[in-house]
Design a protein around this motif. Structure first.
Motif, short mmCIF file in Angstrom:
data_model
loop_
_atom_site.label_atom_id
_atom_site.label_comp_id
_atom_site.label_asym_id
_atom_site.label_seq_id
_atom_site.Cartn_x
_atom_site.Cartn_y
_atom_site.Cartn_z
N ALA A 356 17.87 11.97 2.15
CA ALA A 356 16.88 11.81 3.22
C ALA A 356 15.65 12.68 2.97
O ALA A 356 14.52 12.25 3.20
CB ALA A 356 17.51 12.14 4.56
N GLY A 357 15.85 13.91 2.51
CA GLY A 357 14.72 14.79 2.25
C GLY A 357 13.80 14.23 1.18
O GLY A 357 12.57 14.28 1.31
N LEU A 358 14.37 13.67 0.14
CA LEU A 358 13.56 13.09 -0.94
C LEU A 358 12.89 11.79 -0.48
O LEU A 358 11.75 11.51 -0.87
CB LEU A 358 14.42 12.84 -2.17
N GLU A 359 13.57 11.00 0.34
CA GLU A 359 12.95 9.80 0.91
C GLU A 359 11.75 10.16 1.77
O GLU A 359 10.67 9.56 1.64
CB GLU A 359 13.95 9.04 1.77
N ASP A 360 11.94 11.12 2.66
CA ASP A 360 10.86 11.49 3.57
C ASP A 360 9.65 12.01 2.81
O ASP A 360 8.50 11.64 3.09
CB ASP A 360 11.34 12.56 4.56
N HIS A 361 9.91 12.89 1.85
CA HIS A 361 8.82 13.45 1.04
C HIS A 361 8.08 12.35 0.30
O HIS A 361 6.84 12.30 0.29
CB HIS A 361 9.40 14.47 0.07
N PHE A 362 8.82 11.42 -0.30
CA PHE A 362 8.22 10.31 -1.03
C PHE A 362 7.38 9.43 -0.11
O PHE A 362 6.22 9.12 -0.40
CB PHE A 362 9.33 9.48 -1.69
N CYS A 363 7.96 9.00 1.01
CA CYS A 363 7.25 8.09 1.91
C CYS A 363 6.00 8.75 2.49
O CYS A 363 4.93 8.13 2.57
CB CYS A 363 8.17 7.62 3.04
N GLY A 364 6.12 10.01 2.90
CA GLY A 364 4.97 10.69 3.46
C GLY A 364 3.84 10.83 2.46
O GLY A 364 2.68 10.54 2.76
N LYS A 365 4.18 11.25 1.26
CA LYS A 365 3.14 11.40 0.24
C LYS A 365 2.53 10.05 -0.14
O LYS A 365 1.31 9.95 -0.33
CB LYS A 365 3.73 12.07 -1.01
N LEU A 366 3.36 9.03 -0.23
CA LEU A 366 2.86 7.70 -0.59
C LEU A 366 1.85 7.21 0.45
O LEU A 366 0.89 6.52 0.11
CB LEU A 366 4.03 6.72 -0.70
N LEU A 367 2.06 7.59 1.70
CA LEU A 367 1.15 7.20 2.78
C LEU A 367 -0.03 8.15 2.92
O LEU A 367 -0.88 7.96 3.80
CB LEU A 367 1.92 7.14 4.10
N GLY A 368 -0.09 9.19 2.07
CA GLY A 368 -1.25 10.07 2.05
C GLY A 368 -1.13 11.33 2.87
O GLY A 368 -2.14 11.92 3.25
N LEU A 369 0.11 11.79 3.13
CA LEU A 369 0.32 12.94 3.99
C LEU A 369 0.70 14.20 3.22
O LEU A 369 1.38 14.12 2.19
CB LEU A 369 1.42 12.63 5.01
N PRO A 370 0.31 15.37 3.73
CA PRO A 370 0.64 16.66 3.10
C PRO A 370 2.05 17.09 3.48
O PRO A 370 2.26 17.82 4.45
CB PRO A 370 -0.41 17.60 3.68
N MET A 371 3.04 16.68 2.72
CA MET A 371 4.44 16.81 3.13
C MET A 371 5.06 18.14 2.72
O MET A 371 4.99 18.57 1.58
CB MET A 371 5.28 15.68 2.53
#
Length: 458
Positions: A356-371
Motif C-alpha cells: 500500500a505504501g508503494l502504491e500510494d507513493h506511486f499514484c500520488g507522484k504520478l498525479l503530480g503530488l509531493p509525496m
C-alpha cells in the motif's frame, strides 16, 4: 457497465468499473471486510486481465461514484475536461491500462514526459495501472518523478530526503515537545516541517504550540516551517487571532462523504487556503506551497463512506487515489500517506502495508503530488520494525520526498510505531541523500552546543 474476462474456460463478469477495480486489487483486509475483494486468485487474475485491456478513455465516461452525488467526482471529471488536461491526456488517449503500464516503464518515458502527463491523468487511471504493477514497477516509475515544493525550504529535489520532525507529547507539554525538537534538530531532522499532533484540538492549545515552534525557529534562524495538526476550523480561528501559522493541515479522503465525516468540504478547504495564504508567512517566497494533507487507505471504509451496500463499493486504494485529486487542487507543500495507521482491519500485515505504501507513493507522484510517507503500523497489526525497514528502504529507492522523524520511532501520544531520526540518517547514508539545501546549509553552520533546551523555551 459490465466487464468480463475468461480464464481457464471460466468466464468472470464484473458489474461496473468500481467492481472491476475492486476485484483487480491485490489482496488486503479492508476490501475483504467491505465484501468487495476477489474471492479467489483466479478471479483476481481475470479482473486484472480485463482491466489491462480496458481503454483509458473509458475512465472519462464511467465514474466509480456518480457525478451527481459526490463533489470529489465532480472535481475529478470537471478537471479532466479542461483544455490543459485534454492536451496532457492526448498522447496516451489511444492506450489501454496495460499499455499505459508499458509506457510508464519504457526507457523512452522520461521525467519530463511524466511531468507533462500528470495533468491528464485521473486518480482512477493511476489506481488502475498500479493494480497491474509489481513492487519493482511501482518503485521504478516513481523514481523517475521529482515533485518539488517550497515554503522556507525546498523539498523534493533529486538527491534529497527530507523529514517531518514529529515531537508529539501525551499532554502537549511545551518542555517535552521542545526536548523532542532539540533531539530531532541535533540529528538533522525537521527540514520538511516541524509538525505536532496536538492532544487538545482547541484554539488555546494550538496557539501555544504554534508560538513555541515559531520562537524556536526564529531564535535559531532555522529554515523550516511549522504545523500543528489540529482541525481546519480550529486553525482558521487561530489565524483570526494572530497565531503564527505556516502550513495549513487537514486530513482528506476520496469521497464527499469521507470529507463530511472529517468536518470539511471543498469550499471550506478553499476558504482556509486563501486565509492562510493571506498571512504571507514566507515573504521571501512569492508563491509558497502552504497546504499539508494527510491521507490513508481505509479512511473511507472506516467512515462507512465507500459507497458500499450489498457487496458493492469502491476499493480502498482507488478511494485513496481519489483523495489525491482533492490534494492536487490546492497545490500542497506536503502530502503524507499515513499508510499503516488505521490498523489491521484495513491493511492486515507488513506485506499489505508495504504494498500500500508503494502504491500510494506511486499514484500520488504520478498525479503530480509531493509525496511523503509515514512508514508505520499499529501495535495490534501483524507487522514489526523489520517490515518498516523494508518499506523505508524501498521508498528511499523510489525517491520519496520525506518521511517521519519520531523520537525512538515510538509515538508516545498517538501510540503507534513509525520511523526515527536515526532511520532517516540510515537512508541518507545508504543512498547518498541530503536534507533540503537551505536546511543543510543551516546544519553546516550551526554548532551543536549552541542548541540548548532552556534557551529553546519561550
Amino acid at each position: 457497465m459490465a466487464h468480463a474476462h475468461t480464464v481457464a474456460s471460466v468466464r468472470y463478469t464484473f458489474n461496473s468499473l468500481a467492481d472491476l477495480l475492486a476485484k483487480a486489487t491485490p489482496a488486503r483486509s479492508g476490501d475483504e471486510l467491505a465484501g468487495i475483494a476477489a474471492t479467489s486468485a483466479q478471479q483476481r487474475v481475470a479482473a486484472q486481465m480485463a482491466l489491462a485491456g480496458l481503454p483509458l478513455t473509458h475512465f472519462l465516461n464511467e465514474a466509480v461514484i456518480p457525478y451527481e452525488t459526490d463533489e470529489v467526482t465532480r472535481l475529478i471529471q470537471d478537471t479532466s475536461r479542461t483544455p490543459a488536461a485534454n492536451a496532457a491526456f492526448a498522447p496516451i488517449s489511444s492506450l489501454t491500462v496495460g499499455e499505459l503500464r508499458d509506457h510508464l516503464l519504457s526507457d523512452a518515458t522520461t521525467p519530463a514526459t511524466l511531468a507533462a502527463l500528470a495533468p491528464g491523468l485521473t486518480p482512477e487511471i493511476a489506481a488502475a495501472v498500479s493494480k497491474l504493477m509489481r513492487l519493482q514497477d511501482l518503485i521504478l516509475v516513481a523514481r523517475k518523478i521529482s515533485i518539488v515544493t517550497k515554503f522556507r525550504t525546498t523539498v523534493g529535489l533529486p538527491g534529497r530526503l527530507s523529514t517531518r520532525l514529529q515531537p508529539n507529547h501525551p499532554t502537549d507539554d511545551p518542555a517535552g515537545i521542545a526536548a523532542s525538537i532539540l533531539d530531532g534538530l541535533l540529528l538533522g531532522s525537521g527540514d520538511a516541517v516541524i509538525g505536532i499532533n496536538p492532544v487538545s484540538d482547541n484554539v488555546a492549545a494550538l496557539t501555544t504550540l504554534l508560538h513555541l515552534v515559531d520562537h524556536i525557529r526564529r531564535r535559531y534562524e532555522i529554515p523550516t516551517q511549522s504545523c500543528v495538526l489540529a482541525h481546519l476550523t480550529t486553525q482558521m480561528q487561530a489565524m483570526q487571532q494572530g497565531a503564527p501559522l505556516d502550513l495549513l493541515f487537514q486530513s482528506i479522503g476520496g469521497t464527499e462523504a469521507t470529507n463530511t465525516s472529517f468536518g470539511i468540504n471543498l469550499a471550506l478547504l478553499e476558504e482556509a487556503h486563501q486565509q492562510a495564504r493571506s498571512l504571507n508567512r514566507a515573504p521571501e517566497n512569492p508563491s509558497p506551497n502552504i497546504m499539508y494533507f494527510e491521507t490513508g487507505q481505509g479512511s473511507s471504509l472506516s467512515a462507512n463512506a465507500h459507497h458500499g451496500a450489498g457487496g458493492q463499493g469502491v476499493d480502498q486504494q482507488t478511494l485513496e487515489a481519489r483523495a489525491y485529486a482533492v490534494a492536487r487542487h490546492f497545490n500542497p507543500m506536503l502530502v503524507n500517506t499515513v499508510v499503516g495507521f488505521i490498523g489491521p482491519e484495513y491493511l492486515y500485515d507488513g506485506k499489505q502495508i508495504l504494498r500500500a505504501g508503494l502504491e500510494d507513493h506511486f499514484c500520488g507522484k504520478l498525479l503530480g503530488l509531493p509525496m511523503g510517507c509515514d512508514i508505520c503500523y499499529t501495535n495490534h497489526a501483524e507487522a514489526d520494525q523489520d517490515d518498516m525497514d523494508a518499506l523505508l528502504t524501498m521508498l528511499g529507492a523510489a525517491g520519496v520526498n520525506y518521511i517521519m522523524g519520531v523520537p525512538g520511532a515510538d509515538d508516545i501520544m498517538l501510540n503507534y510505531q513509525s520511523t526515527s531520526f536515526h532511520d532517516a540518517l540510515y537512508l541518507r547514508r545508504l543512498l547518498n541523500l541530503r536534507p533540503a539545501p537551505e536546511f543543510e546549509a543551516w546544519l553546516n553552520t550551526q554548532a551543536p552546543h549552541r542548541l540548548t533546551l532552556p534557551a529553546m523555551l519561550p
